[in-house]
Design a protein around this motif. Structure first.
Motif, PDB file in Angstrom:
ATOM      1  N   ALA A 212      35.495  34.323  35.462  1.00  0.00           N
ATOM      2  CA  ALA A 212      35.792  35.384  34.502  1.00  0.00           C
ATOM      3  C   ALA A 212      37.241  35.332  34.053  1.00  0.00           C
ATOM      4  CB  ALA A 212      35.477  36.745  35.130  1.00  0.00           C
ATOM      5  N   LEU A 216      38.794  34.442  30.402  1.00  0.00           N
ATOM      6  CA  LEU A 216      39.688  35.384  29.746  1.00  0.00           C
ATOM      7  C   LEU A 216      40.939  34.686  29.226  1.00  0.00           C
ATOM      8  CD1 LEU A 216      40.403  38.313  29.026  1.00  0.00           C
ATOM      9  CD2 LEU A 216      41.387  38.551  31.310  1.00  0.00           C
ATOM     10  N   ALA A 277      37.400  43.581  32.152  1.00  0.00           N
ATOM     11  CA  ALA A 277      37.452  42.521  33.171  1.00  0.00           C
ATOM     12  C   ALA A 277      38.510  42.758  34.241  1.00  0.00           C
ATOM     13  CB  ALA A 277      37.714  41.170  32.496  1.00  0.00           C
ATOM     14  N   GLN A 278      39.094  43.962  34.291  1.00  0.00           N
ATOM     15  CA  GLN A 278      40.224  44.174  35.192  1.00  0.00           C
ATOM     16  C   GLN A 278      39.845  44.018  36.667  1.00  0.00           C
ATOM     17  OE1 GLN A 278      41.731  48.161  35.038  1.00  0.00           O
ATOM     18  NE2 GLN A 278      39.719  49.068  34.691  1.00  0.00           N
ATOM     19  N   HIS A 280      38.048  41.861  37.965  1.00  0.00           N
ATOM     20  CA  HIS A 280      37.975  40.452  38.338  1.00  0.00           C
ATOM     21  C   HIS A 280      39.356  39.778  38.358  1.00  0.00           C
ATOM     22  CE1 HIS A 280      33.642  40.495  38.187  1.00  0.00           C
ATOM     23  NE2 HIS A 280      33.651  40.897  36.931  1.00  0.00           N
TER      24      HIS A 280
END
Length: 292
Positions: A212, A216, A277-278, A280
């Motif tokens: 992930a 990103l 996505a924080q 991860h």
């Protein structure tokens, strides 16, 4: 004063000092952003220097000017230009991240788990490609895309971005796969799973945070890139948002309020993606740091 009380006071002072230091660091980082917000929402175009960047005569006119841009070609209906360019940025960035992950995941797994001829040389070559900036390859990429008939297309730009996203993703994911114990795969294969099934059901879920975060970073690198997008794309309806922002700054004039408003709008998708996505981020960034 007892040693316990003294230790508590020292700990409290250290905690207060740490919080103050972090607060100052946050203020230092956010101060330029506040100036951008002030420019974007101020009705006055020439702002005088001041300590607190508060918008003067607040207005949404600059945001409307950026968002409301349209494109009218002869014989065609009027189209929402900003929406088209935003879609270009999202599609190209998502495609770059997808291509990078699809190629990097099996490659990184092979480099982490198997021994074969050319493994070390291949890794050194991948690292060497990261030493050169993307602009250094602009002319060769331009000639290659022109020969393939992909010049001035979104797919051609995705291929250009993949030349940098794939090596980075392979290097990042190789370290993540090395931290996953081989015993987990061997246990799955003892229970009857094939190597591929163990990879899908055991390794990929364990490496999901690293995948992930790698995706990103690939998305962000493509989303923020300017030079290749400006070089490879020749039409206004194909431009990405970083190229669009450049039109507000010319050789003889600069529309700073609209530039600031556009900068805020361009940042919103990335901020939303970071928010989603924080959970991860921390696990993914540290997964390749220690070899298990």
């Amino acid at each position: 004063m007892t040693p316990i009380t003294s230790g508590r006071k020292v700990g409290m002072l250290e905690s207060i000092g740490g919080h103050l230091l972090l607060t100052l660091a946050v203020c230092f980082a956010l101060y330029p952003v506040l100036w951008v917000v002030s420019l974007a929402f101020s009705g006055v175009t020439d702002l005088e220097p001041r300590v607190l960047p508060i918008p003067i005569d607040p207005t949404l006119e600059h945001l409307r000017g950026v968002v409301g841009s349209t494109l009218k070609n002869p014989g065609e209906p009027e189209r929402w230009l900003f929406g088209i360019q935003l879609l270009n940025s999202l599609v190209i960035s998502l495609a770059t991240a997808l291509v990078g992950i699809l190629i990097a995941v099996p490659t990184a797994y092979a480099l982490a788990r198997f021994e074969f001829i050319g493994k070390d040389a291949g890794m050194r070559t991948l690292l060497a490609t990261q030493m050169f900036p993307a602009v250094a390859s602009a002319i060769p990429l331009y000639l290659i895309l022109d020969a393939l008939g992909l010049l001035g297309s979104r797919s051609g730009l995705v291929l250009c971005y993949a030349t940098t996203s794939v090596p980075f993703a392979i290097f990042q994911l190789r370290g993540a796969f090395e931290t996953i114990p081989k015993d987990l795969e061997e246990a799955a294969m003892v229970d009857g799973a094939t190597r591929f099934e163990a990879f899908i059901r055991v390794v990929l879920p364990a490496a999901r945070p690293a995948i992930a975060v790698t995706a990103l970073f690939a998305f962000m690198s493509a989303y923020n890139e300017f030079v290749l997008a400006h070089t490879m794309l020749g039409r206004e309806d194909l431009y990405t948002l970083p190229v669009v922002l450049q039109r507000y700054i010319s050789q003889f004039s600069a529309d700073w309020p609209k530039f600031a408003a556009g900068s805020l709008l361009v940042s919103l998708p990335v901020m939303l993606l970071f928010y989603v996505a924080q959970r991860h981020l921390v696990a993914g960034l540290t997964s390749g740091g220690v070899k298990g």
